[in-house]
Design an enzyme around this catalytic site. Structure first.
Site, PDB file in Angstrom:
ATOM      1  N   GLU A  41       0.777  -0.859  -0.035  1.00  0.00           N
ATOM      2  CA  GLU A  41       0.110  -0.245   0.237  1.00  0.00           C
ATOM      3  C   GLU A  41       0.554   1.411   0.286  1.00  0.00           C
ATOM      4  OE1 GLU A  41      -2.855   0.068  -0.220  1.00  0.00           O
ATOM      5  OE2 GLU A  41      -3.915  -2.203   0.312  1.00  0.00           O
ATOM      6  N   ARG A  46       0.111   3.656  -2.968  1.00  0.00           N
ATOM      7  CA  ARG A  46       0.254   5.432  -3.090  1.00  0.00           C
ATOM      8  C   ARG A  46       1.580   5.821  -3.079  1.00  0.00           C
ATOM      9  NH1 ARG A  46      -6.114   3.815  -0.124  1.00  0.00           N
ATOM     10  NH2 ARG A  46      -5.471   1.282  -0.457  1.00  0.00           N
ATOM     11  N   ASP A  61      -5.167 -10.183  -7.841  1.00  0.00           N
ATOM     12  CA  ASP A  61      -5.916  -8.581  -9.157  1.00  0.00           C
ATOM     13  C   ASP A  61      -4.380  -8.515  -9.897  1.00  0.00           C
ATOM     14  OD1 ASP A  61      -5.242  -7.381  -7.094  1.00  0.00           O
ATOM     15  OD2 ASP A  61      -6.761  -6.163  -7.169  1.00  0.00           O
ATOM     16  N   GLU A  67     -11.464   0.303 -10.654  1.00  0.00           N
ATOM     17  CA  GLU A  67     -11.861   0.444 -11.808  1.00  0.00           C
ATOM     18  C   GLU A  67     -12.244  -0.079 -12.729  1.00  0.00           C
ATOM     19  OE1 GLU A  67     -11.842  -1.172  -8.670  1.00  0.00           O
ATOM     20  OE2 GLU A  67      -9.738  -1.450  -7.784  1.00  0.00           O
ATOM     21  N   THR A 101      -0.751   0.790  -9.857  1.00  0.00           N
ATOM     22  CA  THR A 101      -1.925   0.466 -10.054  1.00  0.00           C
ATOM     23  C   THR A 101      -2.712   1.380  -9.167  1.00  0.00           C
ATOM     24  OG1 THR A 101      -3.165  -2.058  -9.204  1.00  0.00           O
ATOM     25  CG2 THR A 101      -1.687  -1.294  -8.081  1.00  0.00           C
TER      26      THR A 101
END
Ligand code: DMJ
Length: 636
Positions: free
Chosen positions: A267, A271, A400, A535, A624
């Protein structure tokens, strides 16, 4: 009288007066006589002029020079030494005028192709208007001659002319004034939504991780101003200068990573590291690079494991790392979706340690047993480096972005890392073979899950990244049926919104497969929440960029309006909701995830923009968390 040879002017003697003969012999004799009558200087001048004309004629002949050039390309194909070829081509360019044959005449034949495109020297600042003055191009566009090394997806070398024209097609469509006006009003609606979200964050959560808009407070995860960092490049792209300047000030004055705090490696990489790197590239402001280096090096202890598969958590102040309390496993998606960011950090710093650490993970996962047709299990053990909980396969949570990053690393690195491409292509085949089904009554194509051979028609909203990724692959020359599948899946993702009472998707949908089902999508009570996830909007953006089909913008517009109707908090901010099926009470959860600003609103903006150069997909690859990173120039 001087002999004729000494005359230094041209004497043109017409033929014998009164007589005219057209016989060949007479003409030959006459020409020869005239030639002999010329002075030596005159003859030399004429000969020189003729030679000059001959040389120019050869040089500008398309056929002949085409052969010369083909000979050069042929050598390249033979020994594969590309720099040599590029140099030779340059040499020819420098001595010859521009060749008419260079205006590409695309011959569509043979298999779909992959073009090893390089970046041209584009002034990136022009893509963003005046805002980007002072942008540092050195890390973005060390362009070189490109487009001459092309392989099919089976690995065969193919002639330049067969290359797809994806480099140019983005710019070909001219919008009429009415659609430009519509686009502008929608872009303004996104800016307005961002300002509203920012107002809540600024008033009630400034410098904290997440806004709790209903209670007008904040939540802390890592204590690092997560929303602010995630939103930096969105503000830049949306042109929100004042907001950006304030946020930059906070980064400069307040942001410190020297904190005794545990952060999640994945994360904080996607980010924080991703957000800082992307903002550095867009702005050229070295503040963001310095911060990126700082957090990047503080995350490195996560890789100190027996297997080199990183732990999930790192204490960035103490430099210690550990797995979650209950297990020594890491999530497969997490350890394989930090590569774009660390690879870029190595490129920028010149220090290979970041890239080596993350590529080691990819190497190991590439070789591991336990995959099914390229599909990976969801967990990997940090002690022995093996997959655990085998037999469960999903494109949703915990797996994913493994698939997303296979393709995107291959794109980032200039389409040269064959193992990444192979794994990606195999996985797409694995999805087609094992996870695709059609729903009833509408026949929507969806991606389910596999658990020890048992198929479950369950699809996370997270899976809706897939249409965008498939479309991106097709844009880069992967098989055309990837695009067809992308179009079918985005329709399904849209229906996950449209079939709900609020017009907003649930976190998880179950698709009906039995005759007589009244509707395609069923939602279990526990899955009815919506976290403002990106998404579907992300995939709509890719599909619109590549097809220009306005329905994708229209679908996105409906979704934005529904976010405004059911998740907007009047005092500022947007909130996740608990129940997308209850119009009267969607039941706010009182949380605005950082990705709503980092991703969802950014993708809305890019979806409604008619400018394909606004973060060109031939120059940038999105991580992502929707942070654009440059595609590397070919030489690196
Ligand atoms: C984001 O943090 C990223 O997109 C991640 O890949 C998946 N989850 C959220 C958004 O839904």
């Amino acid at each position: 009288m001087l002999p004729p040879s000494r005359k230094d002017f041209v004497s043109l003697t017409l033929g014998e007066s009164g007589s005219y003969s057209n016989s060949k012999q007479w003409r030959r004799q006459s020409c020869w006589r005239k030639w002999k009558q010329l002075s030596r200087l005159q003859r030399s001048l004429i000969l020189f002029t003729l030679m000059l004309l001959l040389v120019c004629g050869i040089a500008t002949s398309p056929t002949l020079t085409g052969h010369l050039r083909d000979g050069v390309v042929g050598e390249n194909a033979y020994d594969g030494k590309q720099p040599f070829v590029v140099n030779l081509k340059n040499e020819y360019r420098s001595i010859l005028p521009e060749l008419p044959s260079e205006k590409k005449d695309y011959h569509r034949r043979g298999p779909p192709v992959l073009q090893n495109r390089s970046q041209t020297k584009t002034n990136i600042s022009s893509l963003f208007g005046v805002q980007n003055k002072g942008l540092d191009l050195k890390n973005v566009d060390k362009g070189s001659e490109g487009g001459n090394k092309i392989i099919s997806w089976r690995g065969a070398v193919i002639e330049d002319e067969q290359a797809s024209d994806t480099d140019t097609k983005d710019t070909e469509i001219q919008e009429d004034p009415a659609s430009l006006a519509l686009a502008e009003s929608r872009l303004e609606a996104v800016r307005e939504a961002f300002r509203h979200a920012w107002k809540g964050y600024k008033n009630f959560a400034w410098g904290h991780d997440e806004l709790k808009p209903v209670s007008k407070s904040y939540g802390e995860w890592f204590g690092l101003g997560l929303t602010l960092i995630d939103a930096l490049d969105t503000m830049w792209i949306l042109g929100l200068k004042e907001e950006f300047a304030e946020a930059r000030q906070w980064v400069a004055k307040e942001l410190s990573f020297d904190k005794n705090v545990d952060v999640n490696l994945f994360e904080s990489t996607i980010r924080i590291l991703g957000g800082l790197l992307s903002t550095y590239h867009l702005t050229g402001d070295s503040l963001f690079l310095e911060k990126a280096k700082d957090i990047g090096s503080r995350l490195m202890p996560a890789f100190n494991t027996a297997s080199k598969i990183p732990y999930s958590d790192v204490n960035i102040g103490k430099g210690t790392a550990h797995p979650p309390q209950w297990t020594s496993d890491s999530t497969v998606a997490e350890v394989t979706s930090i590569q774009l960011e660390f690879r870029e950090l190595s490129r920028l710093t010149g220090d290979p340690k970041y890239k080596l650490a993350v590529m080691e993970v990819m190497k190991q996962v590439h070789k591991l047993s336990g995959k099914q047709d390229g599909l990976v299990p969801m967990f990997i053990n940090t002690n022995n480096g093996l997959f655990t909980h085998q037999g469960m396969y999903t494109l949703g949570a915990r797996a994913d972005s493994y698939y997303e990053y296979l393709l995107k690393q291959w794109i980032q690195g200039g389409q040269t890392e064959k193992e990444l491409l192979d794994d990606y292509l195999q996985a797409v085949e694995g999805v087609k073979k094992n996870l695709l089904r059609k729903s009833t009554p509408s026949g929507l194509t969806f991606v389910g899950e596999l658990s020890h051979g048992h198929f479950s028609p369950k699809m996370d909203h997270l899976v809706c990244f897939l249409p965008g990724t498939l479309a991106l692959g097709a844009h880069y020359g992967l098989p055309a049926d990837h695009m067809e599948l992308a179009k079918q899946l985005i329709e399904t993702c849209y229906q996950m919104y449209a079939q709900m009472e609020t017009g907003l998707s649930p976190e998880i949908a179950h698709f009906n497969m039995h005759e007589g089902s009244p509707q395609d999508v069923d939602v279990k009570i526990a899955d009815r929440h919506n976290l403002l996830r990106p998404e579907t909007v992300e995939s709509l953006f890719y599909l619109y960029r590549f097809t220009k089909d306005k329905k994708y913008q229209q679908w996105g517009w409906e979704i934005l309006q529904n976010f405004n109707k059911y998740t907007r908090v009047p005092t500022g901010g947007y909130t996740s909701i608990n129940n997308v099926r209850d119009l009267a009470n969607p039941n706010p959860r009182d949380k605005m995830e950082s990705f709503f600003l980092g991703e969802t609103l950014k993708y809305f903006y890019l979806l409604f923009s008619e400018d394909p150069k606004l973060i060109s997909l031939d120059k940038y690859v999105f991580n992502t968390e929707a942070h654009p990173l440059p595609i590397w120039p070919q030489a690196e």
